[in-house]
Design an enzyme around this catalytic site. Structure first.
Site, PDB file in Angstrom:
ATOM      1  N   SER A  22      57.537   6.216 -23.501  1.00 35.69           N
ATOM      2  CA  SER A  22      57.901   6.026 -22.034  1.00 35.69           C
ATOM      3  C   SER A  22      59.027   5.040 -21.763  1.00 35.69           C
ATOM      4  O   SER A  22      60.149   4.871 -22.843  1.00 35.69           O
ATOM      5  CB  SER A  22      56.806   6.211 -21.371  1.00 35.69           C
ATOM      6  OG  SER A  22      57.397   6.316 -19.785  1.00 35.69           O
ATOM      7  N   HIS A  49      59.592  10.398 -22.122  1.00 33.68           N
ATOM      8  CA  HIS A  49      59.802  10.839 -20.786  1.00 33.68           C
ATOM      9  C   HIS A  49      61.203  10.146 -20.589  1.00 33.68           C
ATOM     10  O   HIS A  49      61.582   9.220 -20.927  1.00 33.68           O
ATOM     11  CB  HIS A  49      58.903   9.734 -20.034  1.00 33.68           C
ATOM     12  CG  HIS A  49      57.403  10.262 -20.265  1.00 33.68           C
ATOM     13  ND1 HIS A  49      56.209   9.219 -20.053  1.00 33.68           N
ATOM     14  CD2 HIS A  49      57.094  11.310 -20.497  1.00 33.68           C
ATOM     15  CE1 HIS A  49      55.270   9.834 -20.224  1.00 33.68           C
ATOM     16  NE2 HIS A  49      55.325  11.158 -20.540  1.00 33.68           N
ATOM     17  N   ASP A 142      49.854   8.374 -20.198  1.00 33.53           N
ATOM     18  CA  ASP A 142      50.134   9.702 -21.181  1.00 33.53           C
ATOM     19  C   ASP A 142      50.036   9.427 -22.520  1.00 33.53           C
ATOM     20  O   ASP A 142      50.698   8.391 -22.835  1.00 33.53           O
ATOM     21  CB  ASP A 142      51.618  10.222 -20.718  1.00 33.53           C
ATOM     22  CG  ASP A 142      51.673  11.680 -20.969  1.00 33.53           C
ATOM     23  OD1 ASP A 142      50.725  12.354 -21.412  1.00 33.53           O
ATOM     24  OD2 ASP A 142      52.775  12.081 -21.056  1.00 33.53           O
TER      25      ASP A 142
END
Ligand SMILES: C[S@@+](CC[C@H](N)C(=O)[O-])C[C@H]1O[C@@H](n2cnc3c(N)ncnc32)[C@H](O)[C@@H]1O
Lengths: 202, 280
Positions: A22, A49, A142
């Site tokens: 991310s 992401h 995540d």
């Protein structure tokens, strides 16, 4: 058991590598690619992401640093050696039993689409112990649930050393979620993967 | 730690999902047997936890006996995310490359398959009106889920969608403002009733229902992603049989014609926008 073989230096049979990243992820992916040797051909999927922007430009950017073919997979595209796949923004990336990508517009999971958890889980279901999952820098959790899945199905998990990560929450969450196999710097992750690649060729 | 040898073997839950899909088909005719498993299983698991089922066999027991439960479940299985002018590039290509060809038709029929809550059909209607084709066109907008169709025919959406809608519209190359086609108030926006006149919303299941004949354009975006390749092939054939020679096919940005049977050919109008034309 495969894990033990691994830690005792024997080469594990790996058929897919999935990577979750991310915040700060793009730079660390570039470092990873720069450190992967030419013989590295294991199909690899990066779930990064991004802003829900249609043309992210990420594949073009990464392609400069690798011998692999970098692409955003289409729905039902087969997974093949020599490819580095980047999850398209705004879709979840899943894998079906016959080893093809399957995209979905299901609601974001924990505010993420693509969700690293979903990608890891479906990869684990299909690839079982032939899977390696990597969790890199990121500002949320995540991937932690997905790591638990990968371990349950006998896969191998590498986590970027939180001390090296630009943002350490994601690696920390993964480490807390399951007994991951190794917590190492990105350069060592590259080394580890190239070792797996020798087994992949054989 | 116990590790699972995967191979071709399905685990307990996966086997139960297979049985459930068979049961739904036998009992009610809903056919999810050829849906892509990766996402289907996740939604079954999601439905179970949202509705407090611990065991799939309990859910199955209920689904076989209770039609209402089944309808509720089917709603839970379908994913209905959509937007006005989603992927502006798609509409731009329609505007610039498809509309000029449509002009030669005295009467234009368009099928939006899997239209969800209708934003896509209204977007097309706005575009056709702008191009002066509104009066000549009929849009058939269909979905398997009757609940979303009800919402679609109202044409009322939440204001929070408006910002993205305006921005998307701007990027499609339209000569007006989106606000010329909607009215805003009470945290909602309403599609101009004039735009609804030539849209017909009806229920249609792509798996079990028949062709819609002689369309000049079929648009089916982000529906095929939920299907396995064999089912994609079947549905792409259905579209082919619904299209006029020279008619247009529009797919989602990550969908392709890779599942098309060899006997069918399309010409790419714009490969990256996923707009194709039937050539045989
Ligand atoms: C993600 S939405 C796509 C909405 C819109 N086309 C878009 O791209 O923004 C998928 C839609 O396909 C519908 N669908 C799923 N299976 C279907 C089937 N067998 N027949 C018709 N529609 C179906 C769902 O109910 C849902 O509304």
């Amino acid at each position: 058991m495969n894990q033990q073989e691994c830690s005792s230096g024997l080469i594990k049979q790996v058929e897919l590598v999935v990577i979750g990243a991310s915040s700060g992820g793009l730079d660390v992916l570039i470092t990873l690619l720069q450190h992967l040797p030419r013989h590295y051909q294991i199909p690899t999927v990066a779930v990064l992401h991004q802003r829900p922007n249609r043309s992210s430009g990420v594949p073009e950017m990464l392609a400069k640093y690798t011998h692999m073919k970098v692409q955003e997979p289409e729905d039902k595209q087969g997974i093949e050696a020599g490819n580095f796949y980047v999850a398209p923004p705004n879709y979840h990336l899943l894998i079906d039993n016959d080893r093809v990508f399957s995209l979905s517009l299901d609601a974001p999971l924990n505010f993420c689409r693509p969700s690293i958890d979903m990608a890891f889980e479906s990869a684990a279901e299909v690839y079982g112990d032939k899977l390696v999952g990597c969790v890199l820098t990121g500002a949320n959790s995540d991937g932690a649930e997905g790591v638990r899945y990968i371990k349950r199905y006998g896969g191998h998990v590498l986590v970027q050393d939180p001390a090296q990560a630009t943002v350490d929450s994601m690696p920390r969450a993964a480490i807390a979620a399951a007994e991951v196999d190794e917590i190492i710097k990105i350069e060592q992750i590259a080394e580890r993967l190239s070792l797996f690649a020798e087994g992949h060729q054989a | 730690m116990v590790t699972v040898d995967r191979g071709e073997q399905l685990n307990e839950f996966e086997v139960e999902v297979e049985c459930l899909m068979e049961a739904l088909y036998l009992r009610w005719g809903y056919d999810f047997r050829e849906y892509s498993r990766a996402s289907l299983r996740r939604r079954v698991a999601r439905y179970m936890s949202d509705n407090h089922f611990q065991r799939l066999c309990d859910l199955q027991h209920d689904l076989i006996r209770n039609k209402k439960r089944c309808v509720h479940f089917v709603r839970g299985l379908t994913v209905n995310v959509t937007d006005m002018f989603r992927d502006p590039k798609f509409y731009r290509v329609i505007r610039e490359q498809v509309v000029p060809e449509l002009r030669s038709h005295p009467f234009i029929k368009i099928w939006h398959a899997g239209c969800s809550t209708g934003e896509e059909a209204y977007s097309m209607s706005i575009l056709l009106h702008e191009e002066g084709l509104g009066e000549r066109a009929v849009i058939y907008a269909t979905d398997i889920n009757s609940q979303v169709l009800e919402q679609a025919s109202k044409g009322v959406y939440h204001e929070k969608m408006l910002l993205a809608a305006r921005e998307n519209y701007g990027a499609t190359g339209g000569s007006n403002r989106l606000d010329d086609f909607i009215s805003v108030g009470y945290e909602r926006f309403l599609i101009d009733p004039e735009l609804k006149k030539n849209i017909v919303f009806t229920q249609h299941d792509l798996v079990t229902d028949q062709v819609f004949g002689e369309m000049q354009m079929v648009i089916c975006r982000n529906v095929l992603i939920y299907f396995r390749r064999e089912l994609q092939t079947k549905v792409l054939t259905l579209f082919h049989n619904s299209l006029d020679m020279g008619g247009f096919l529009g797919l989602g940005m990550k969908e392709s014609l890779r599942s098309l049977p060899n006997s069918i050919r399309y010409k790419a109008i714009d490969e990256s926008a996923r707009v194709f034309q039937r050539v045989d």
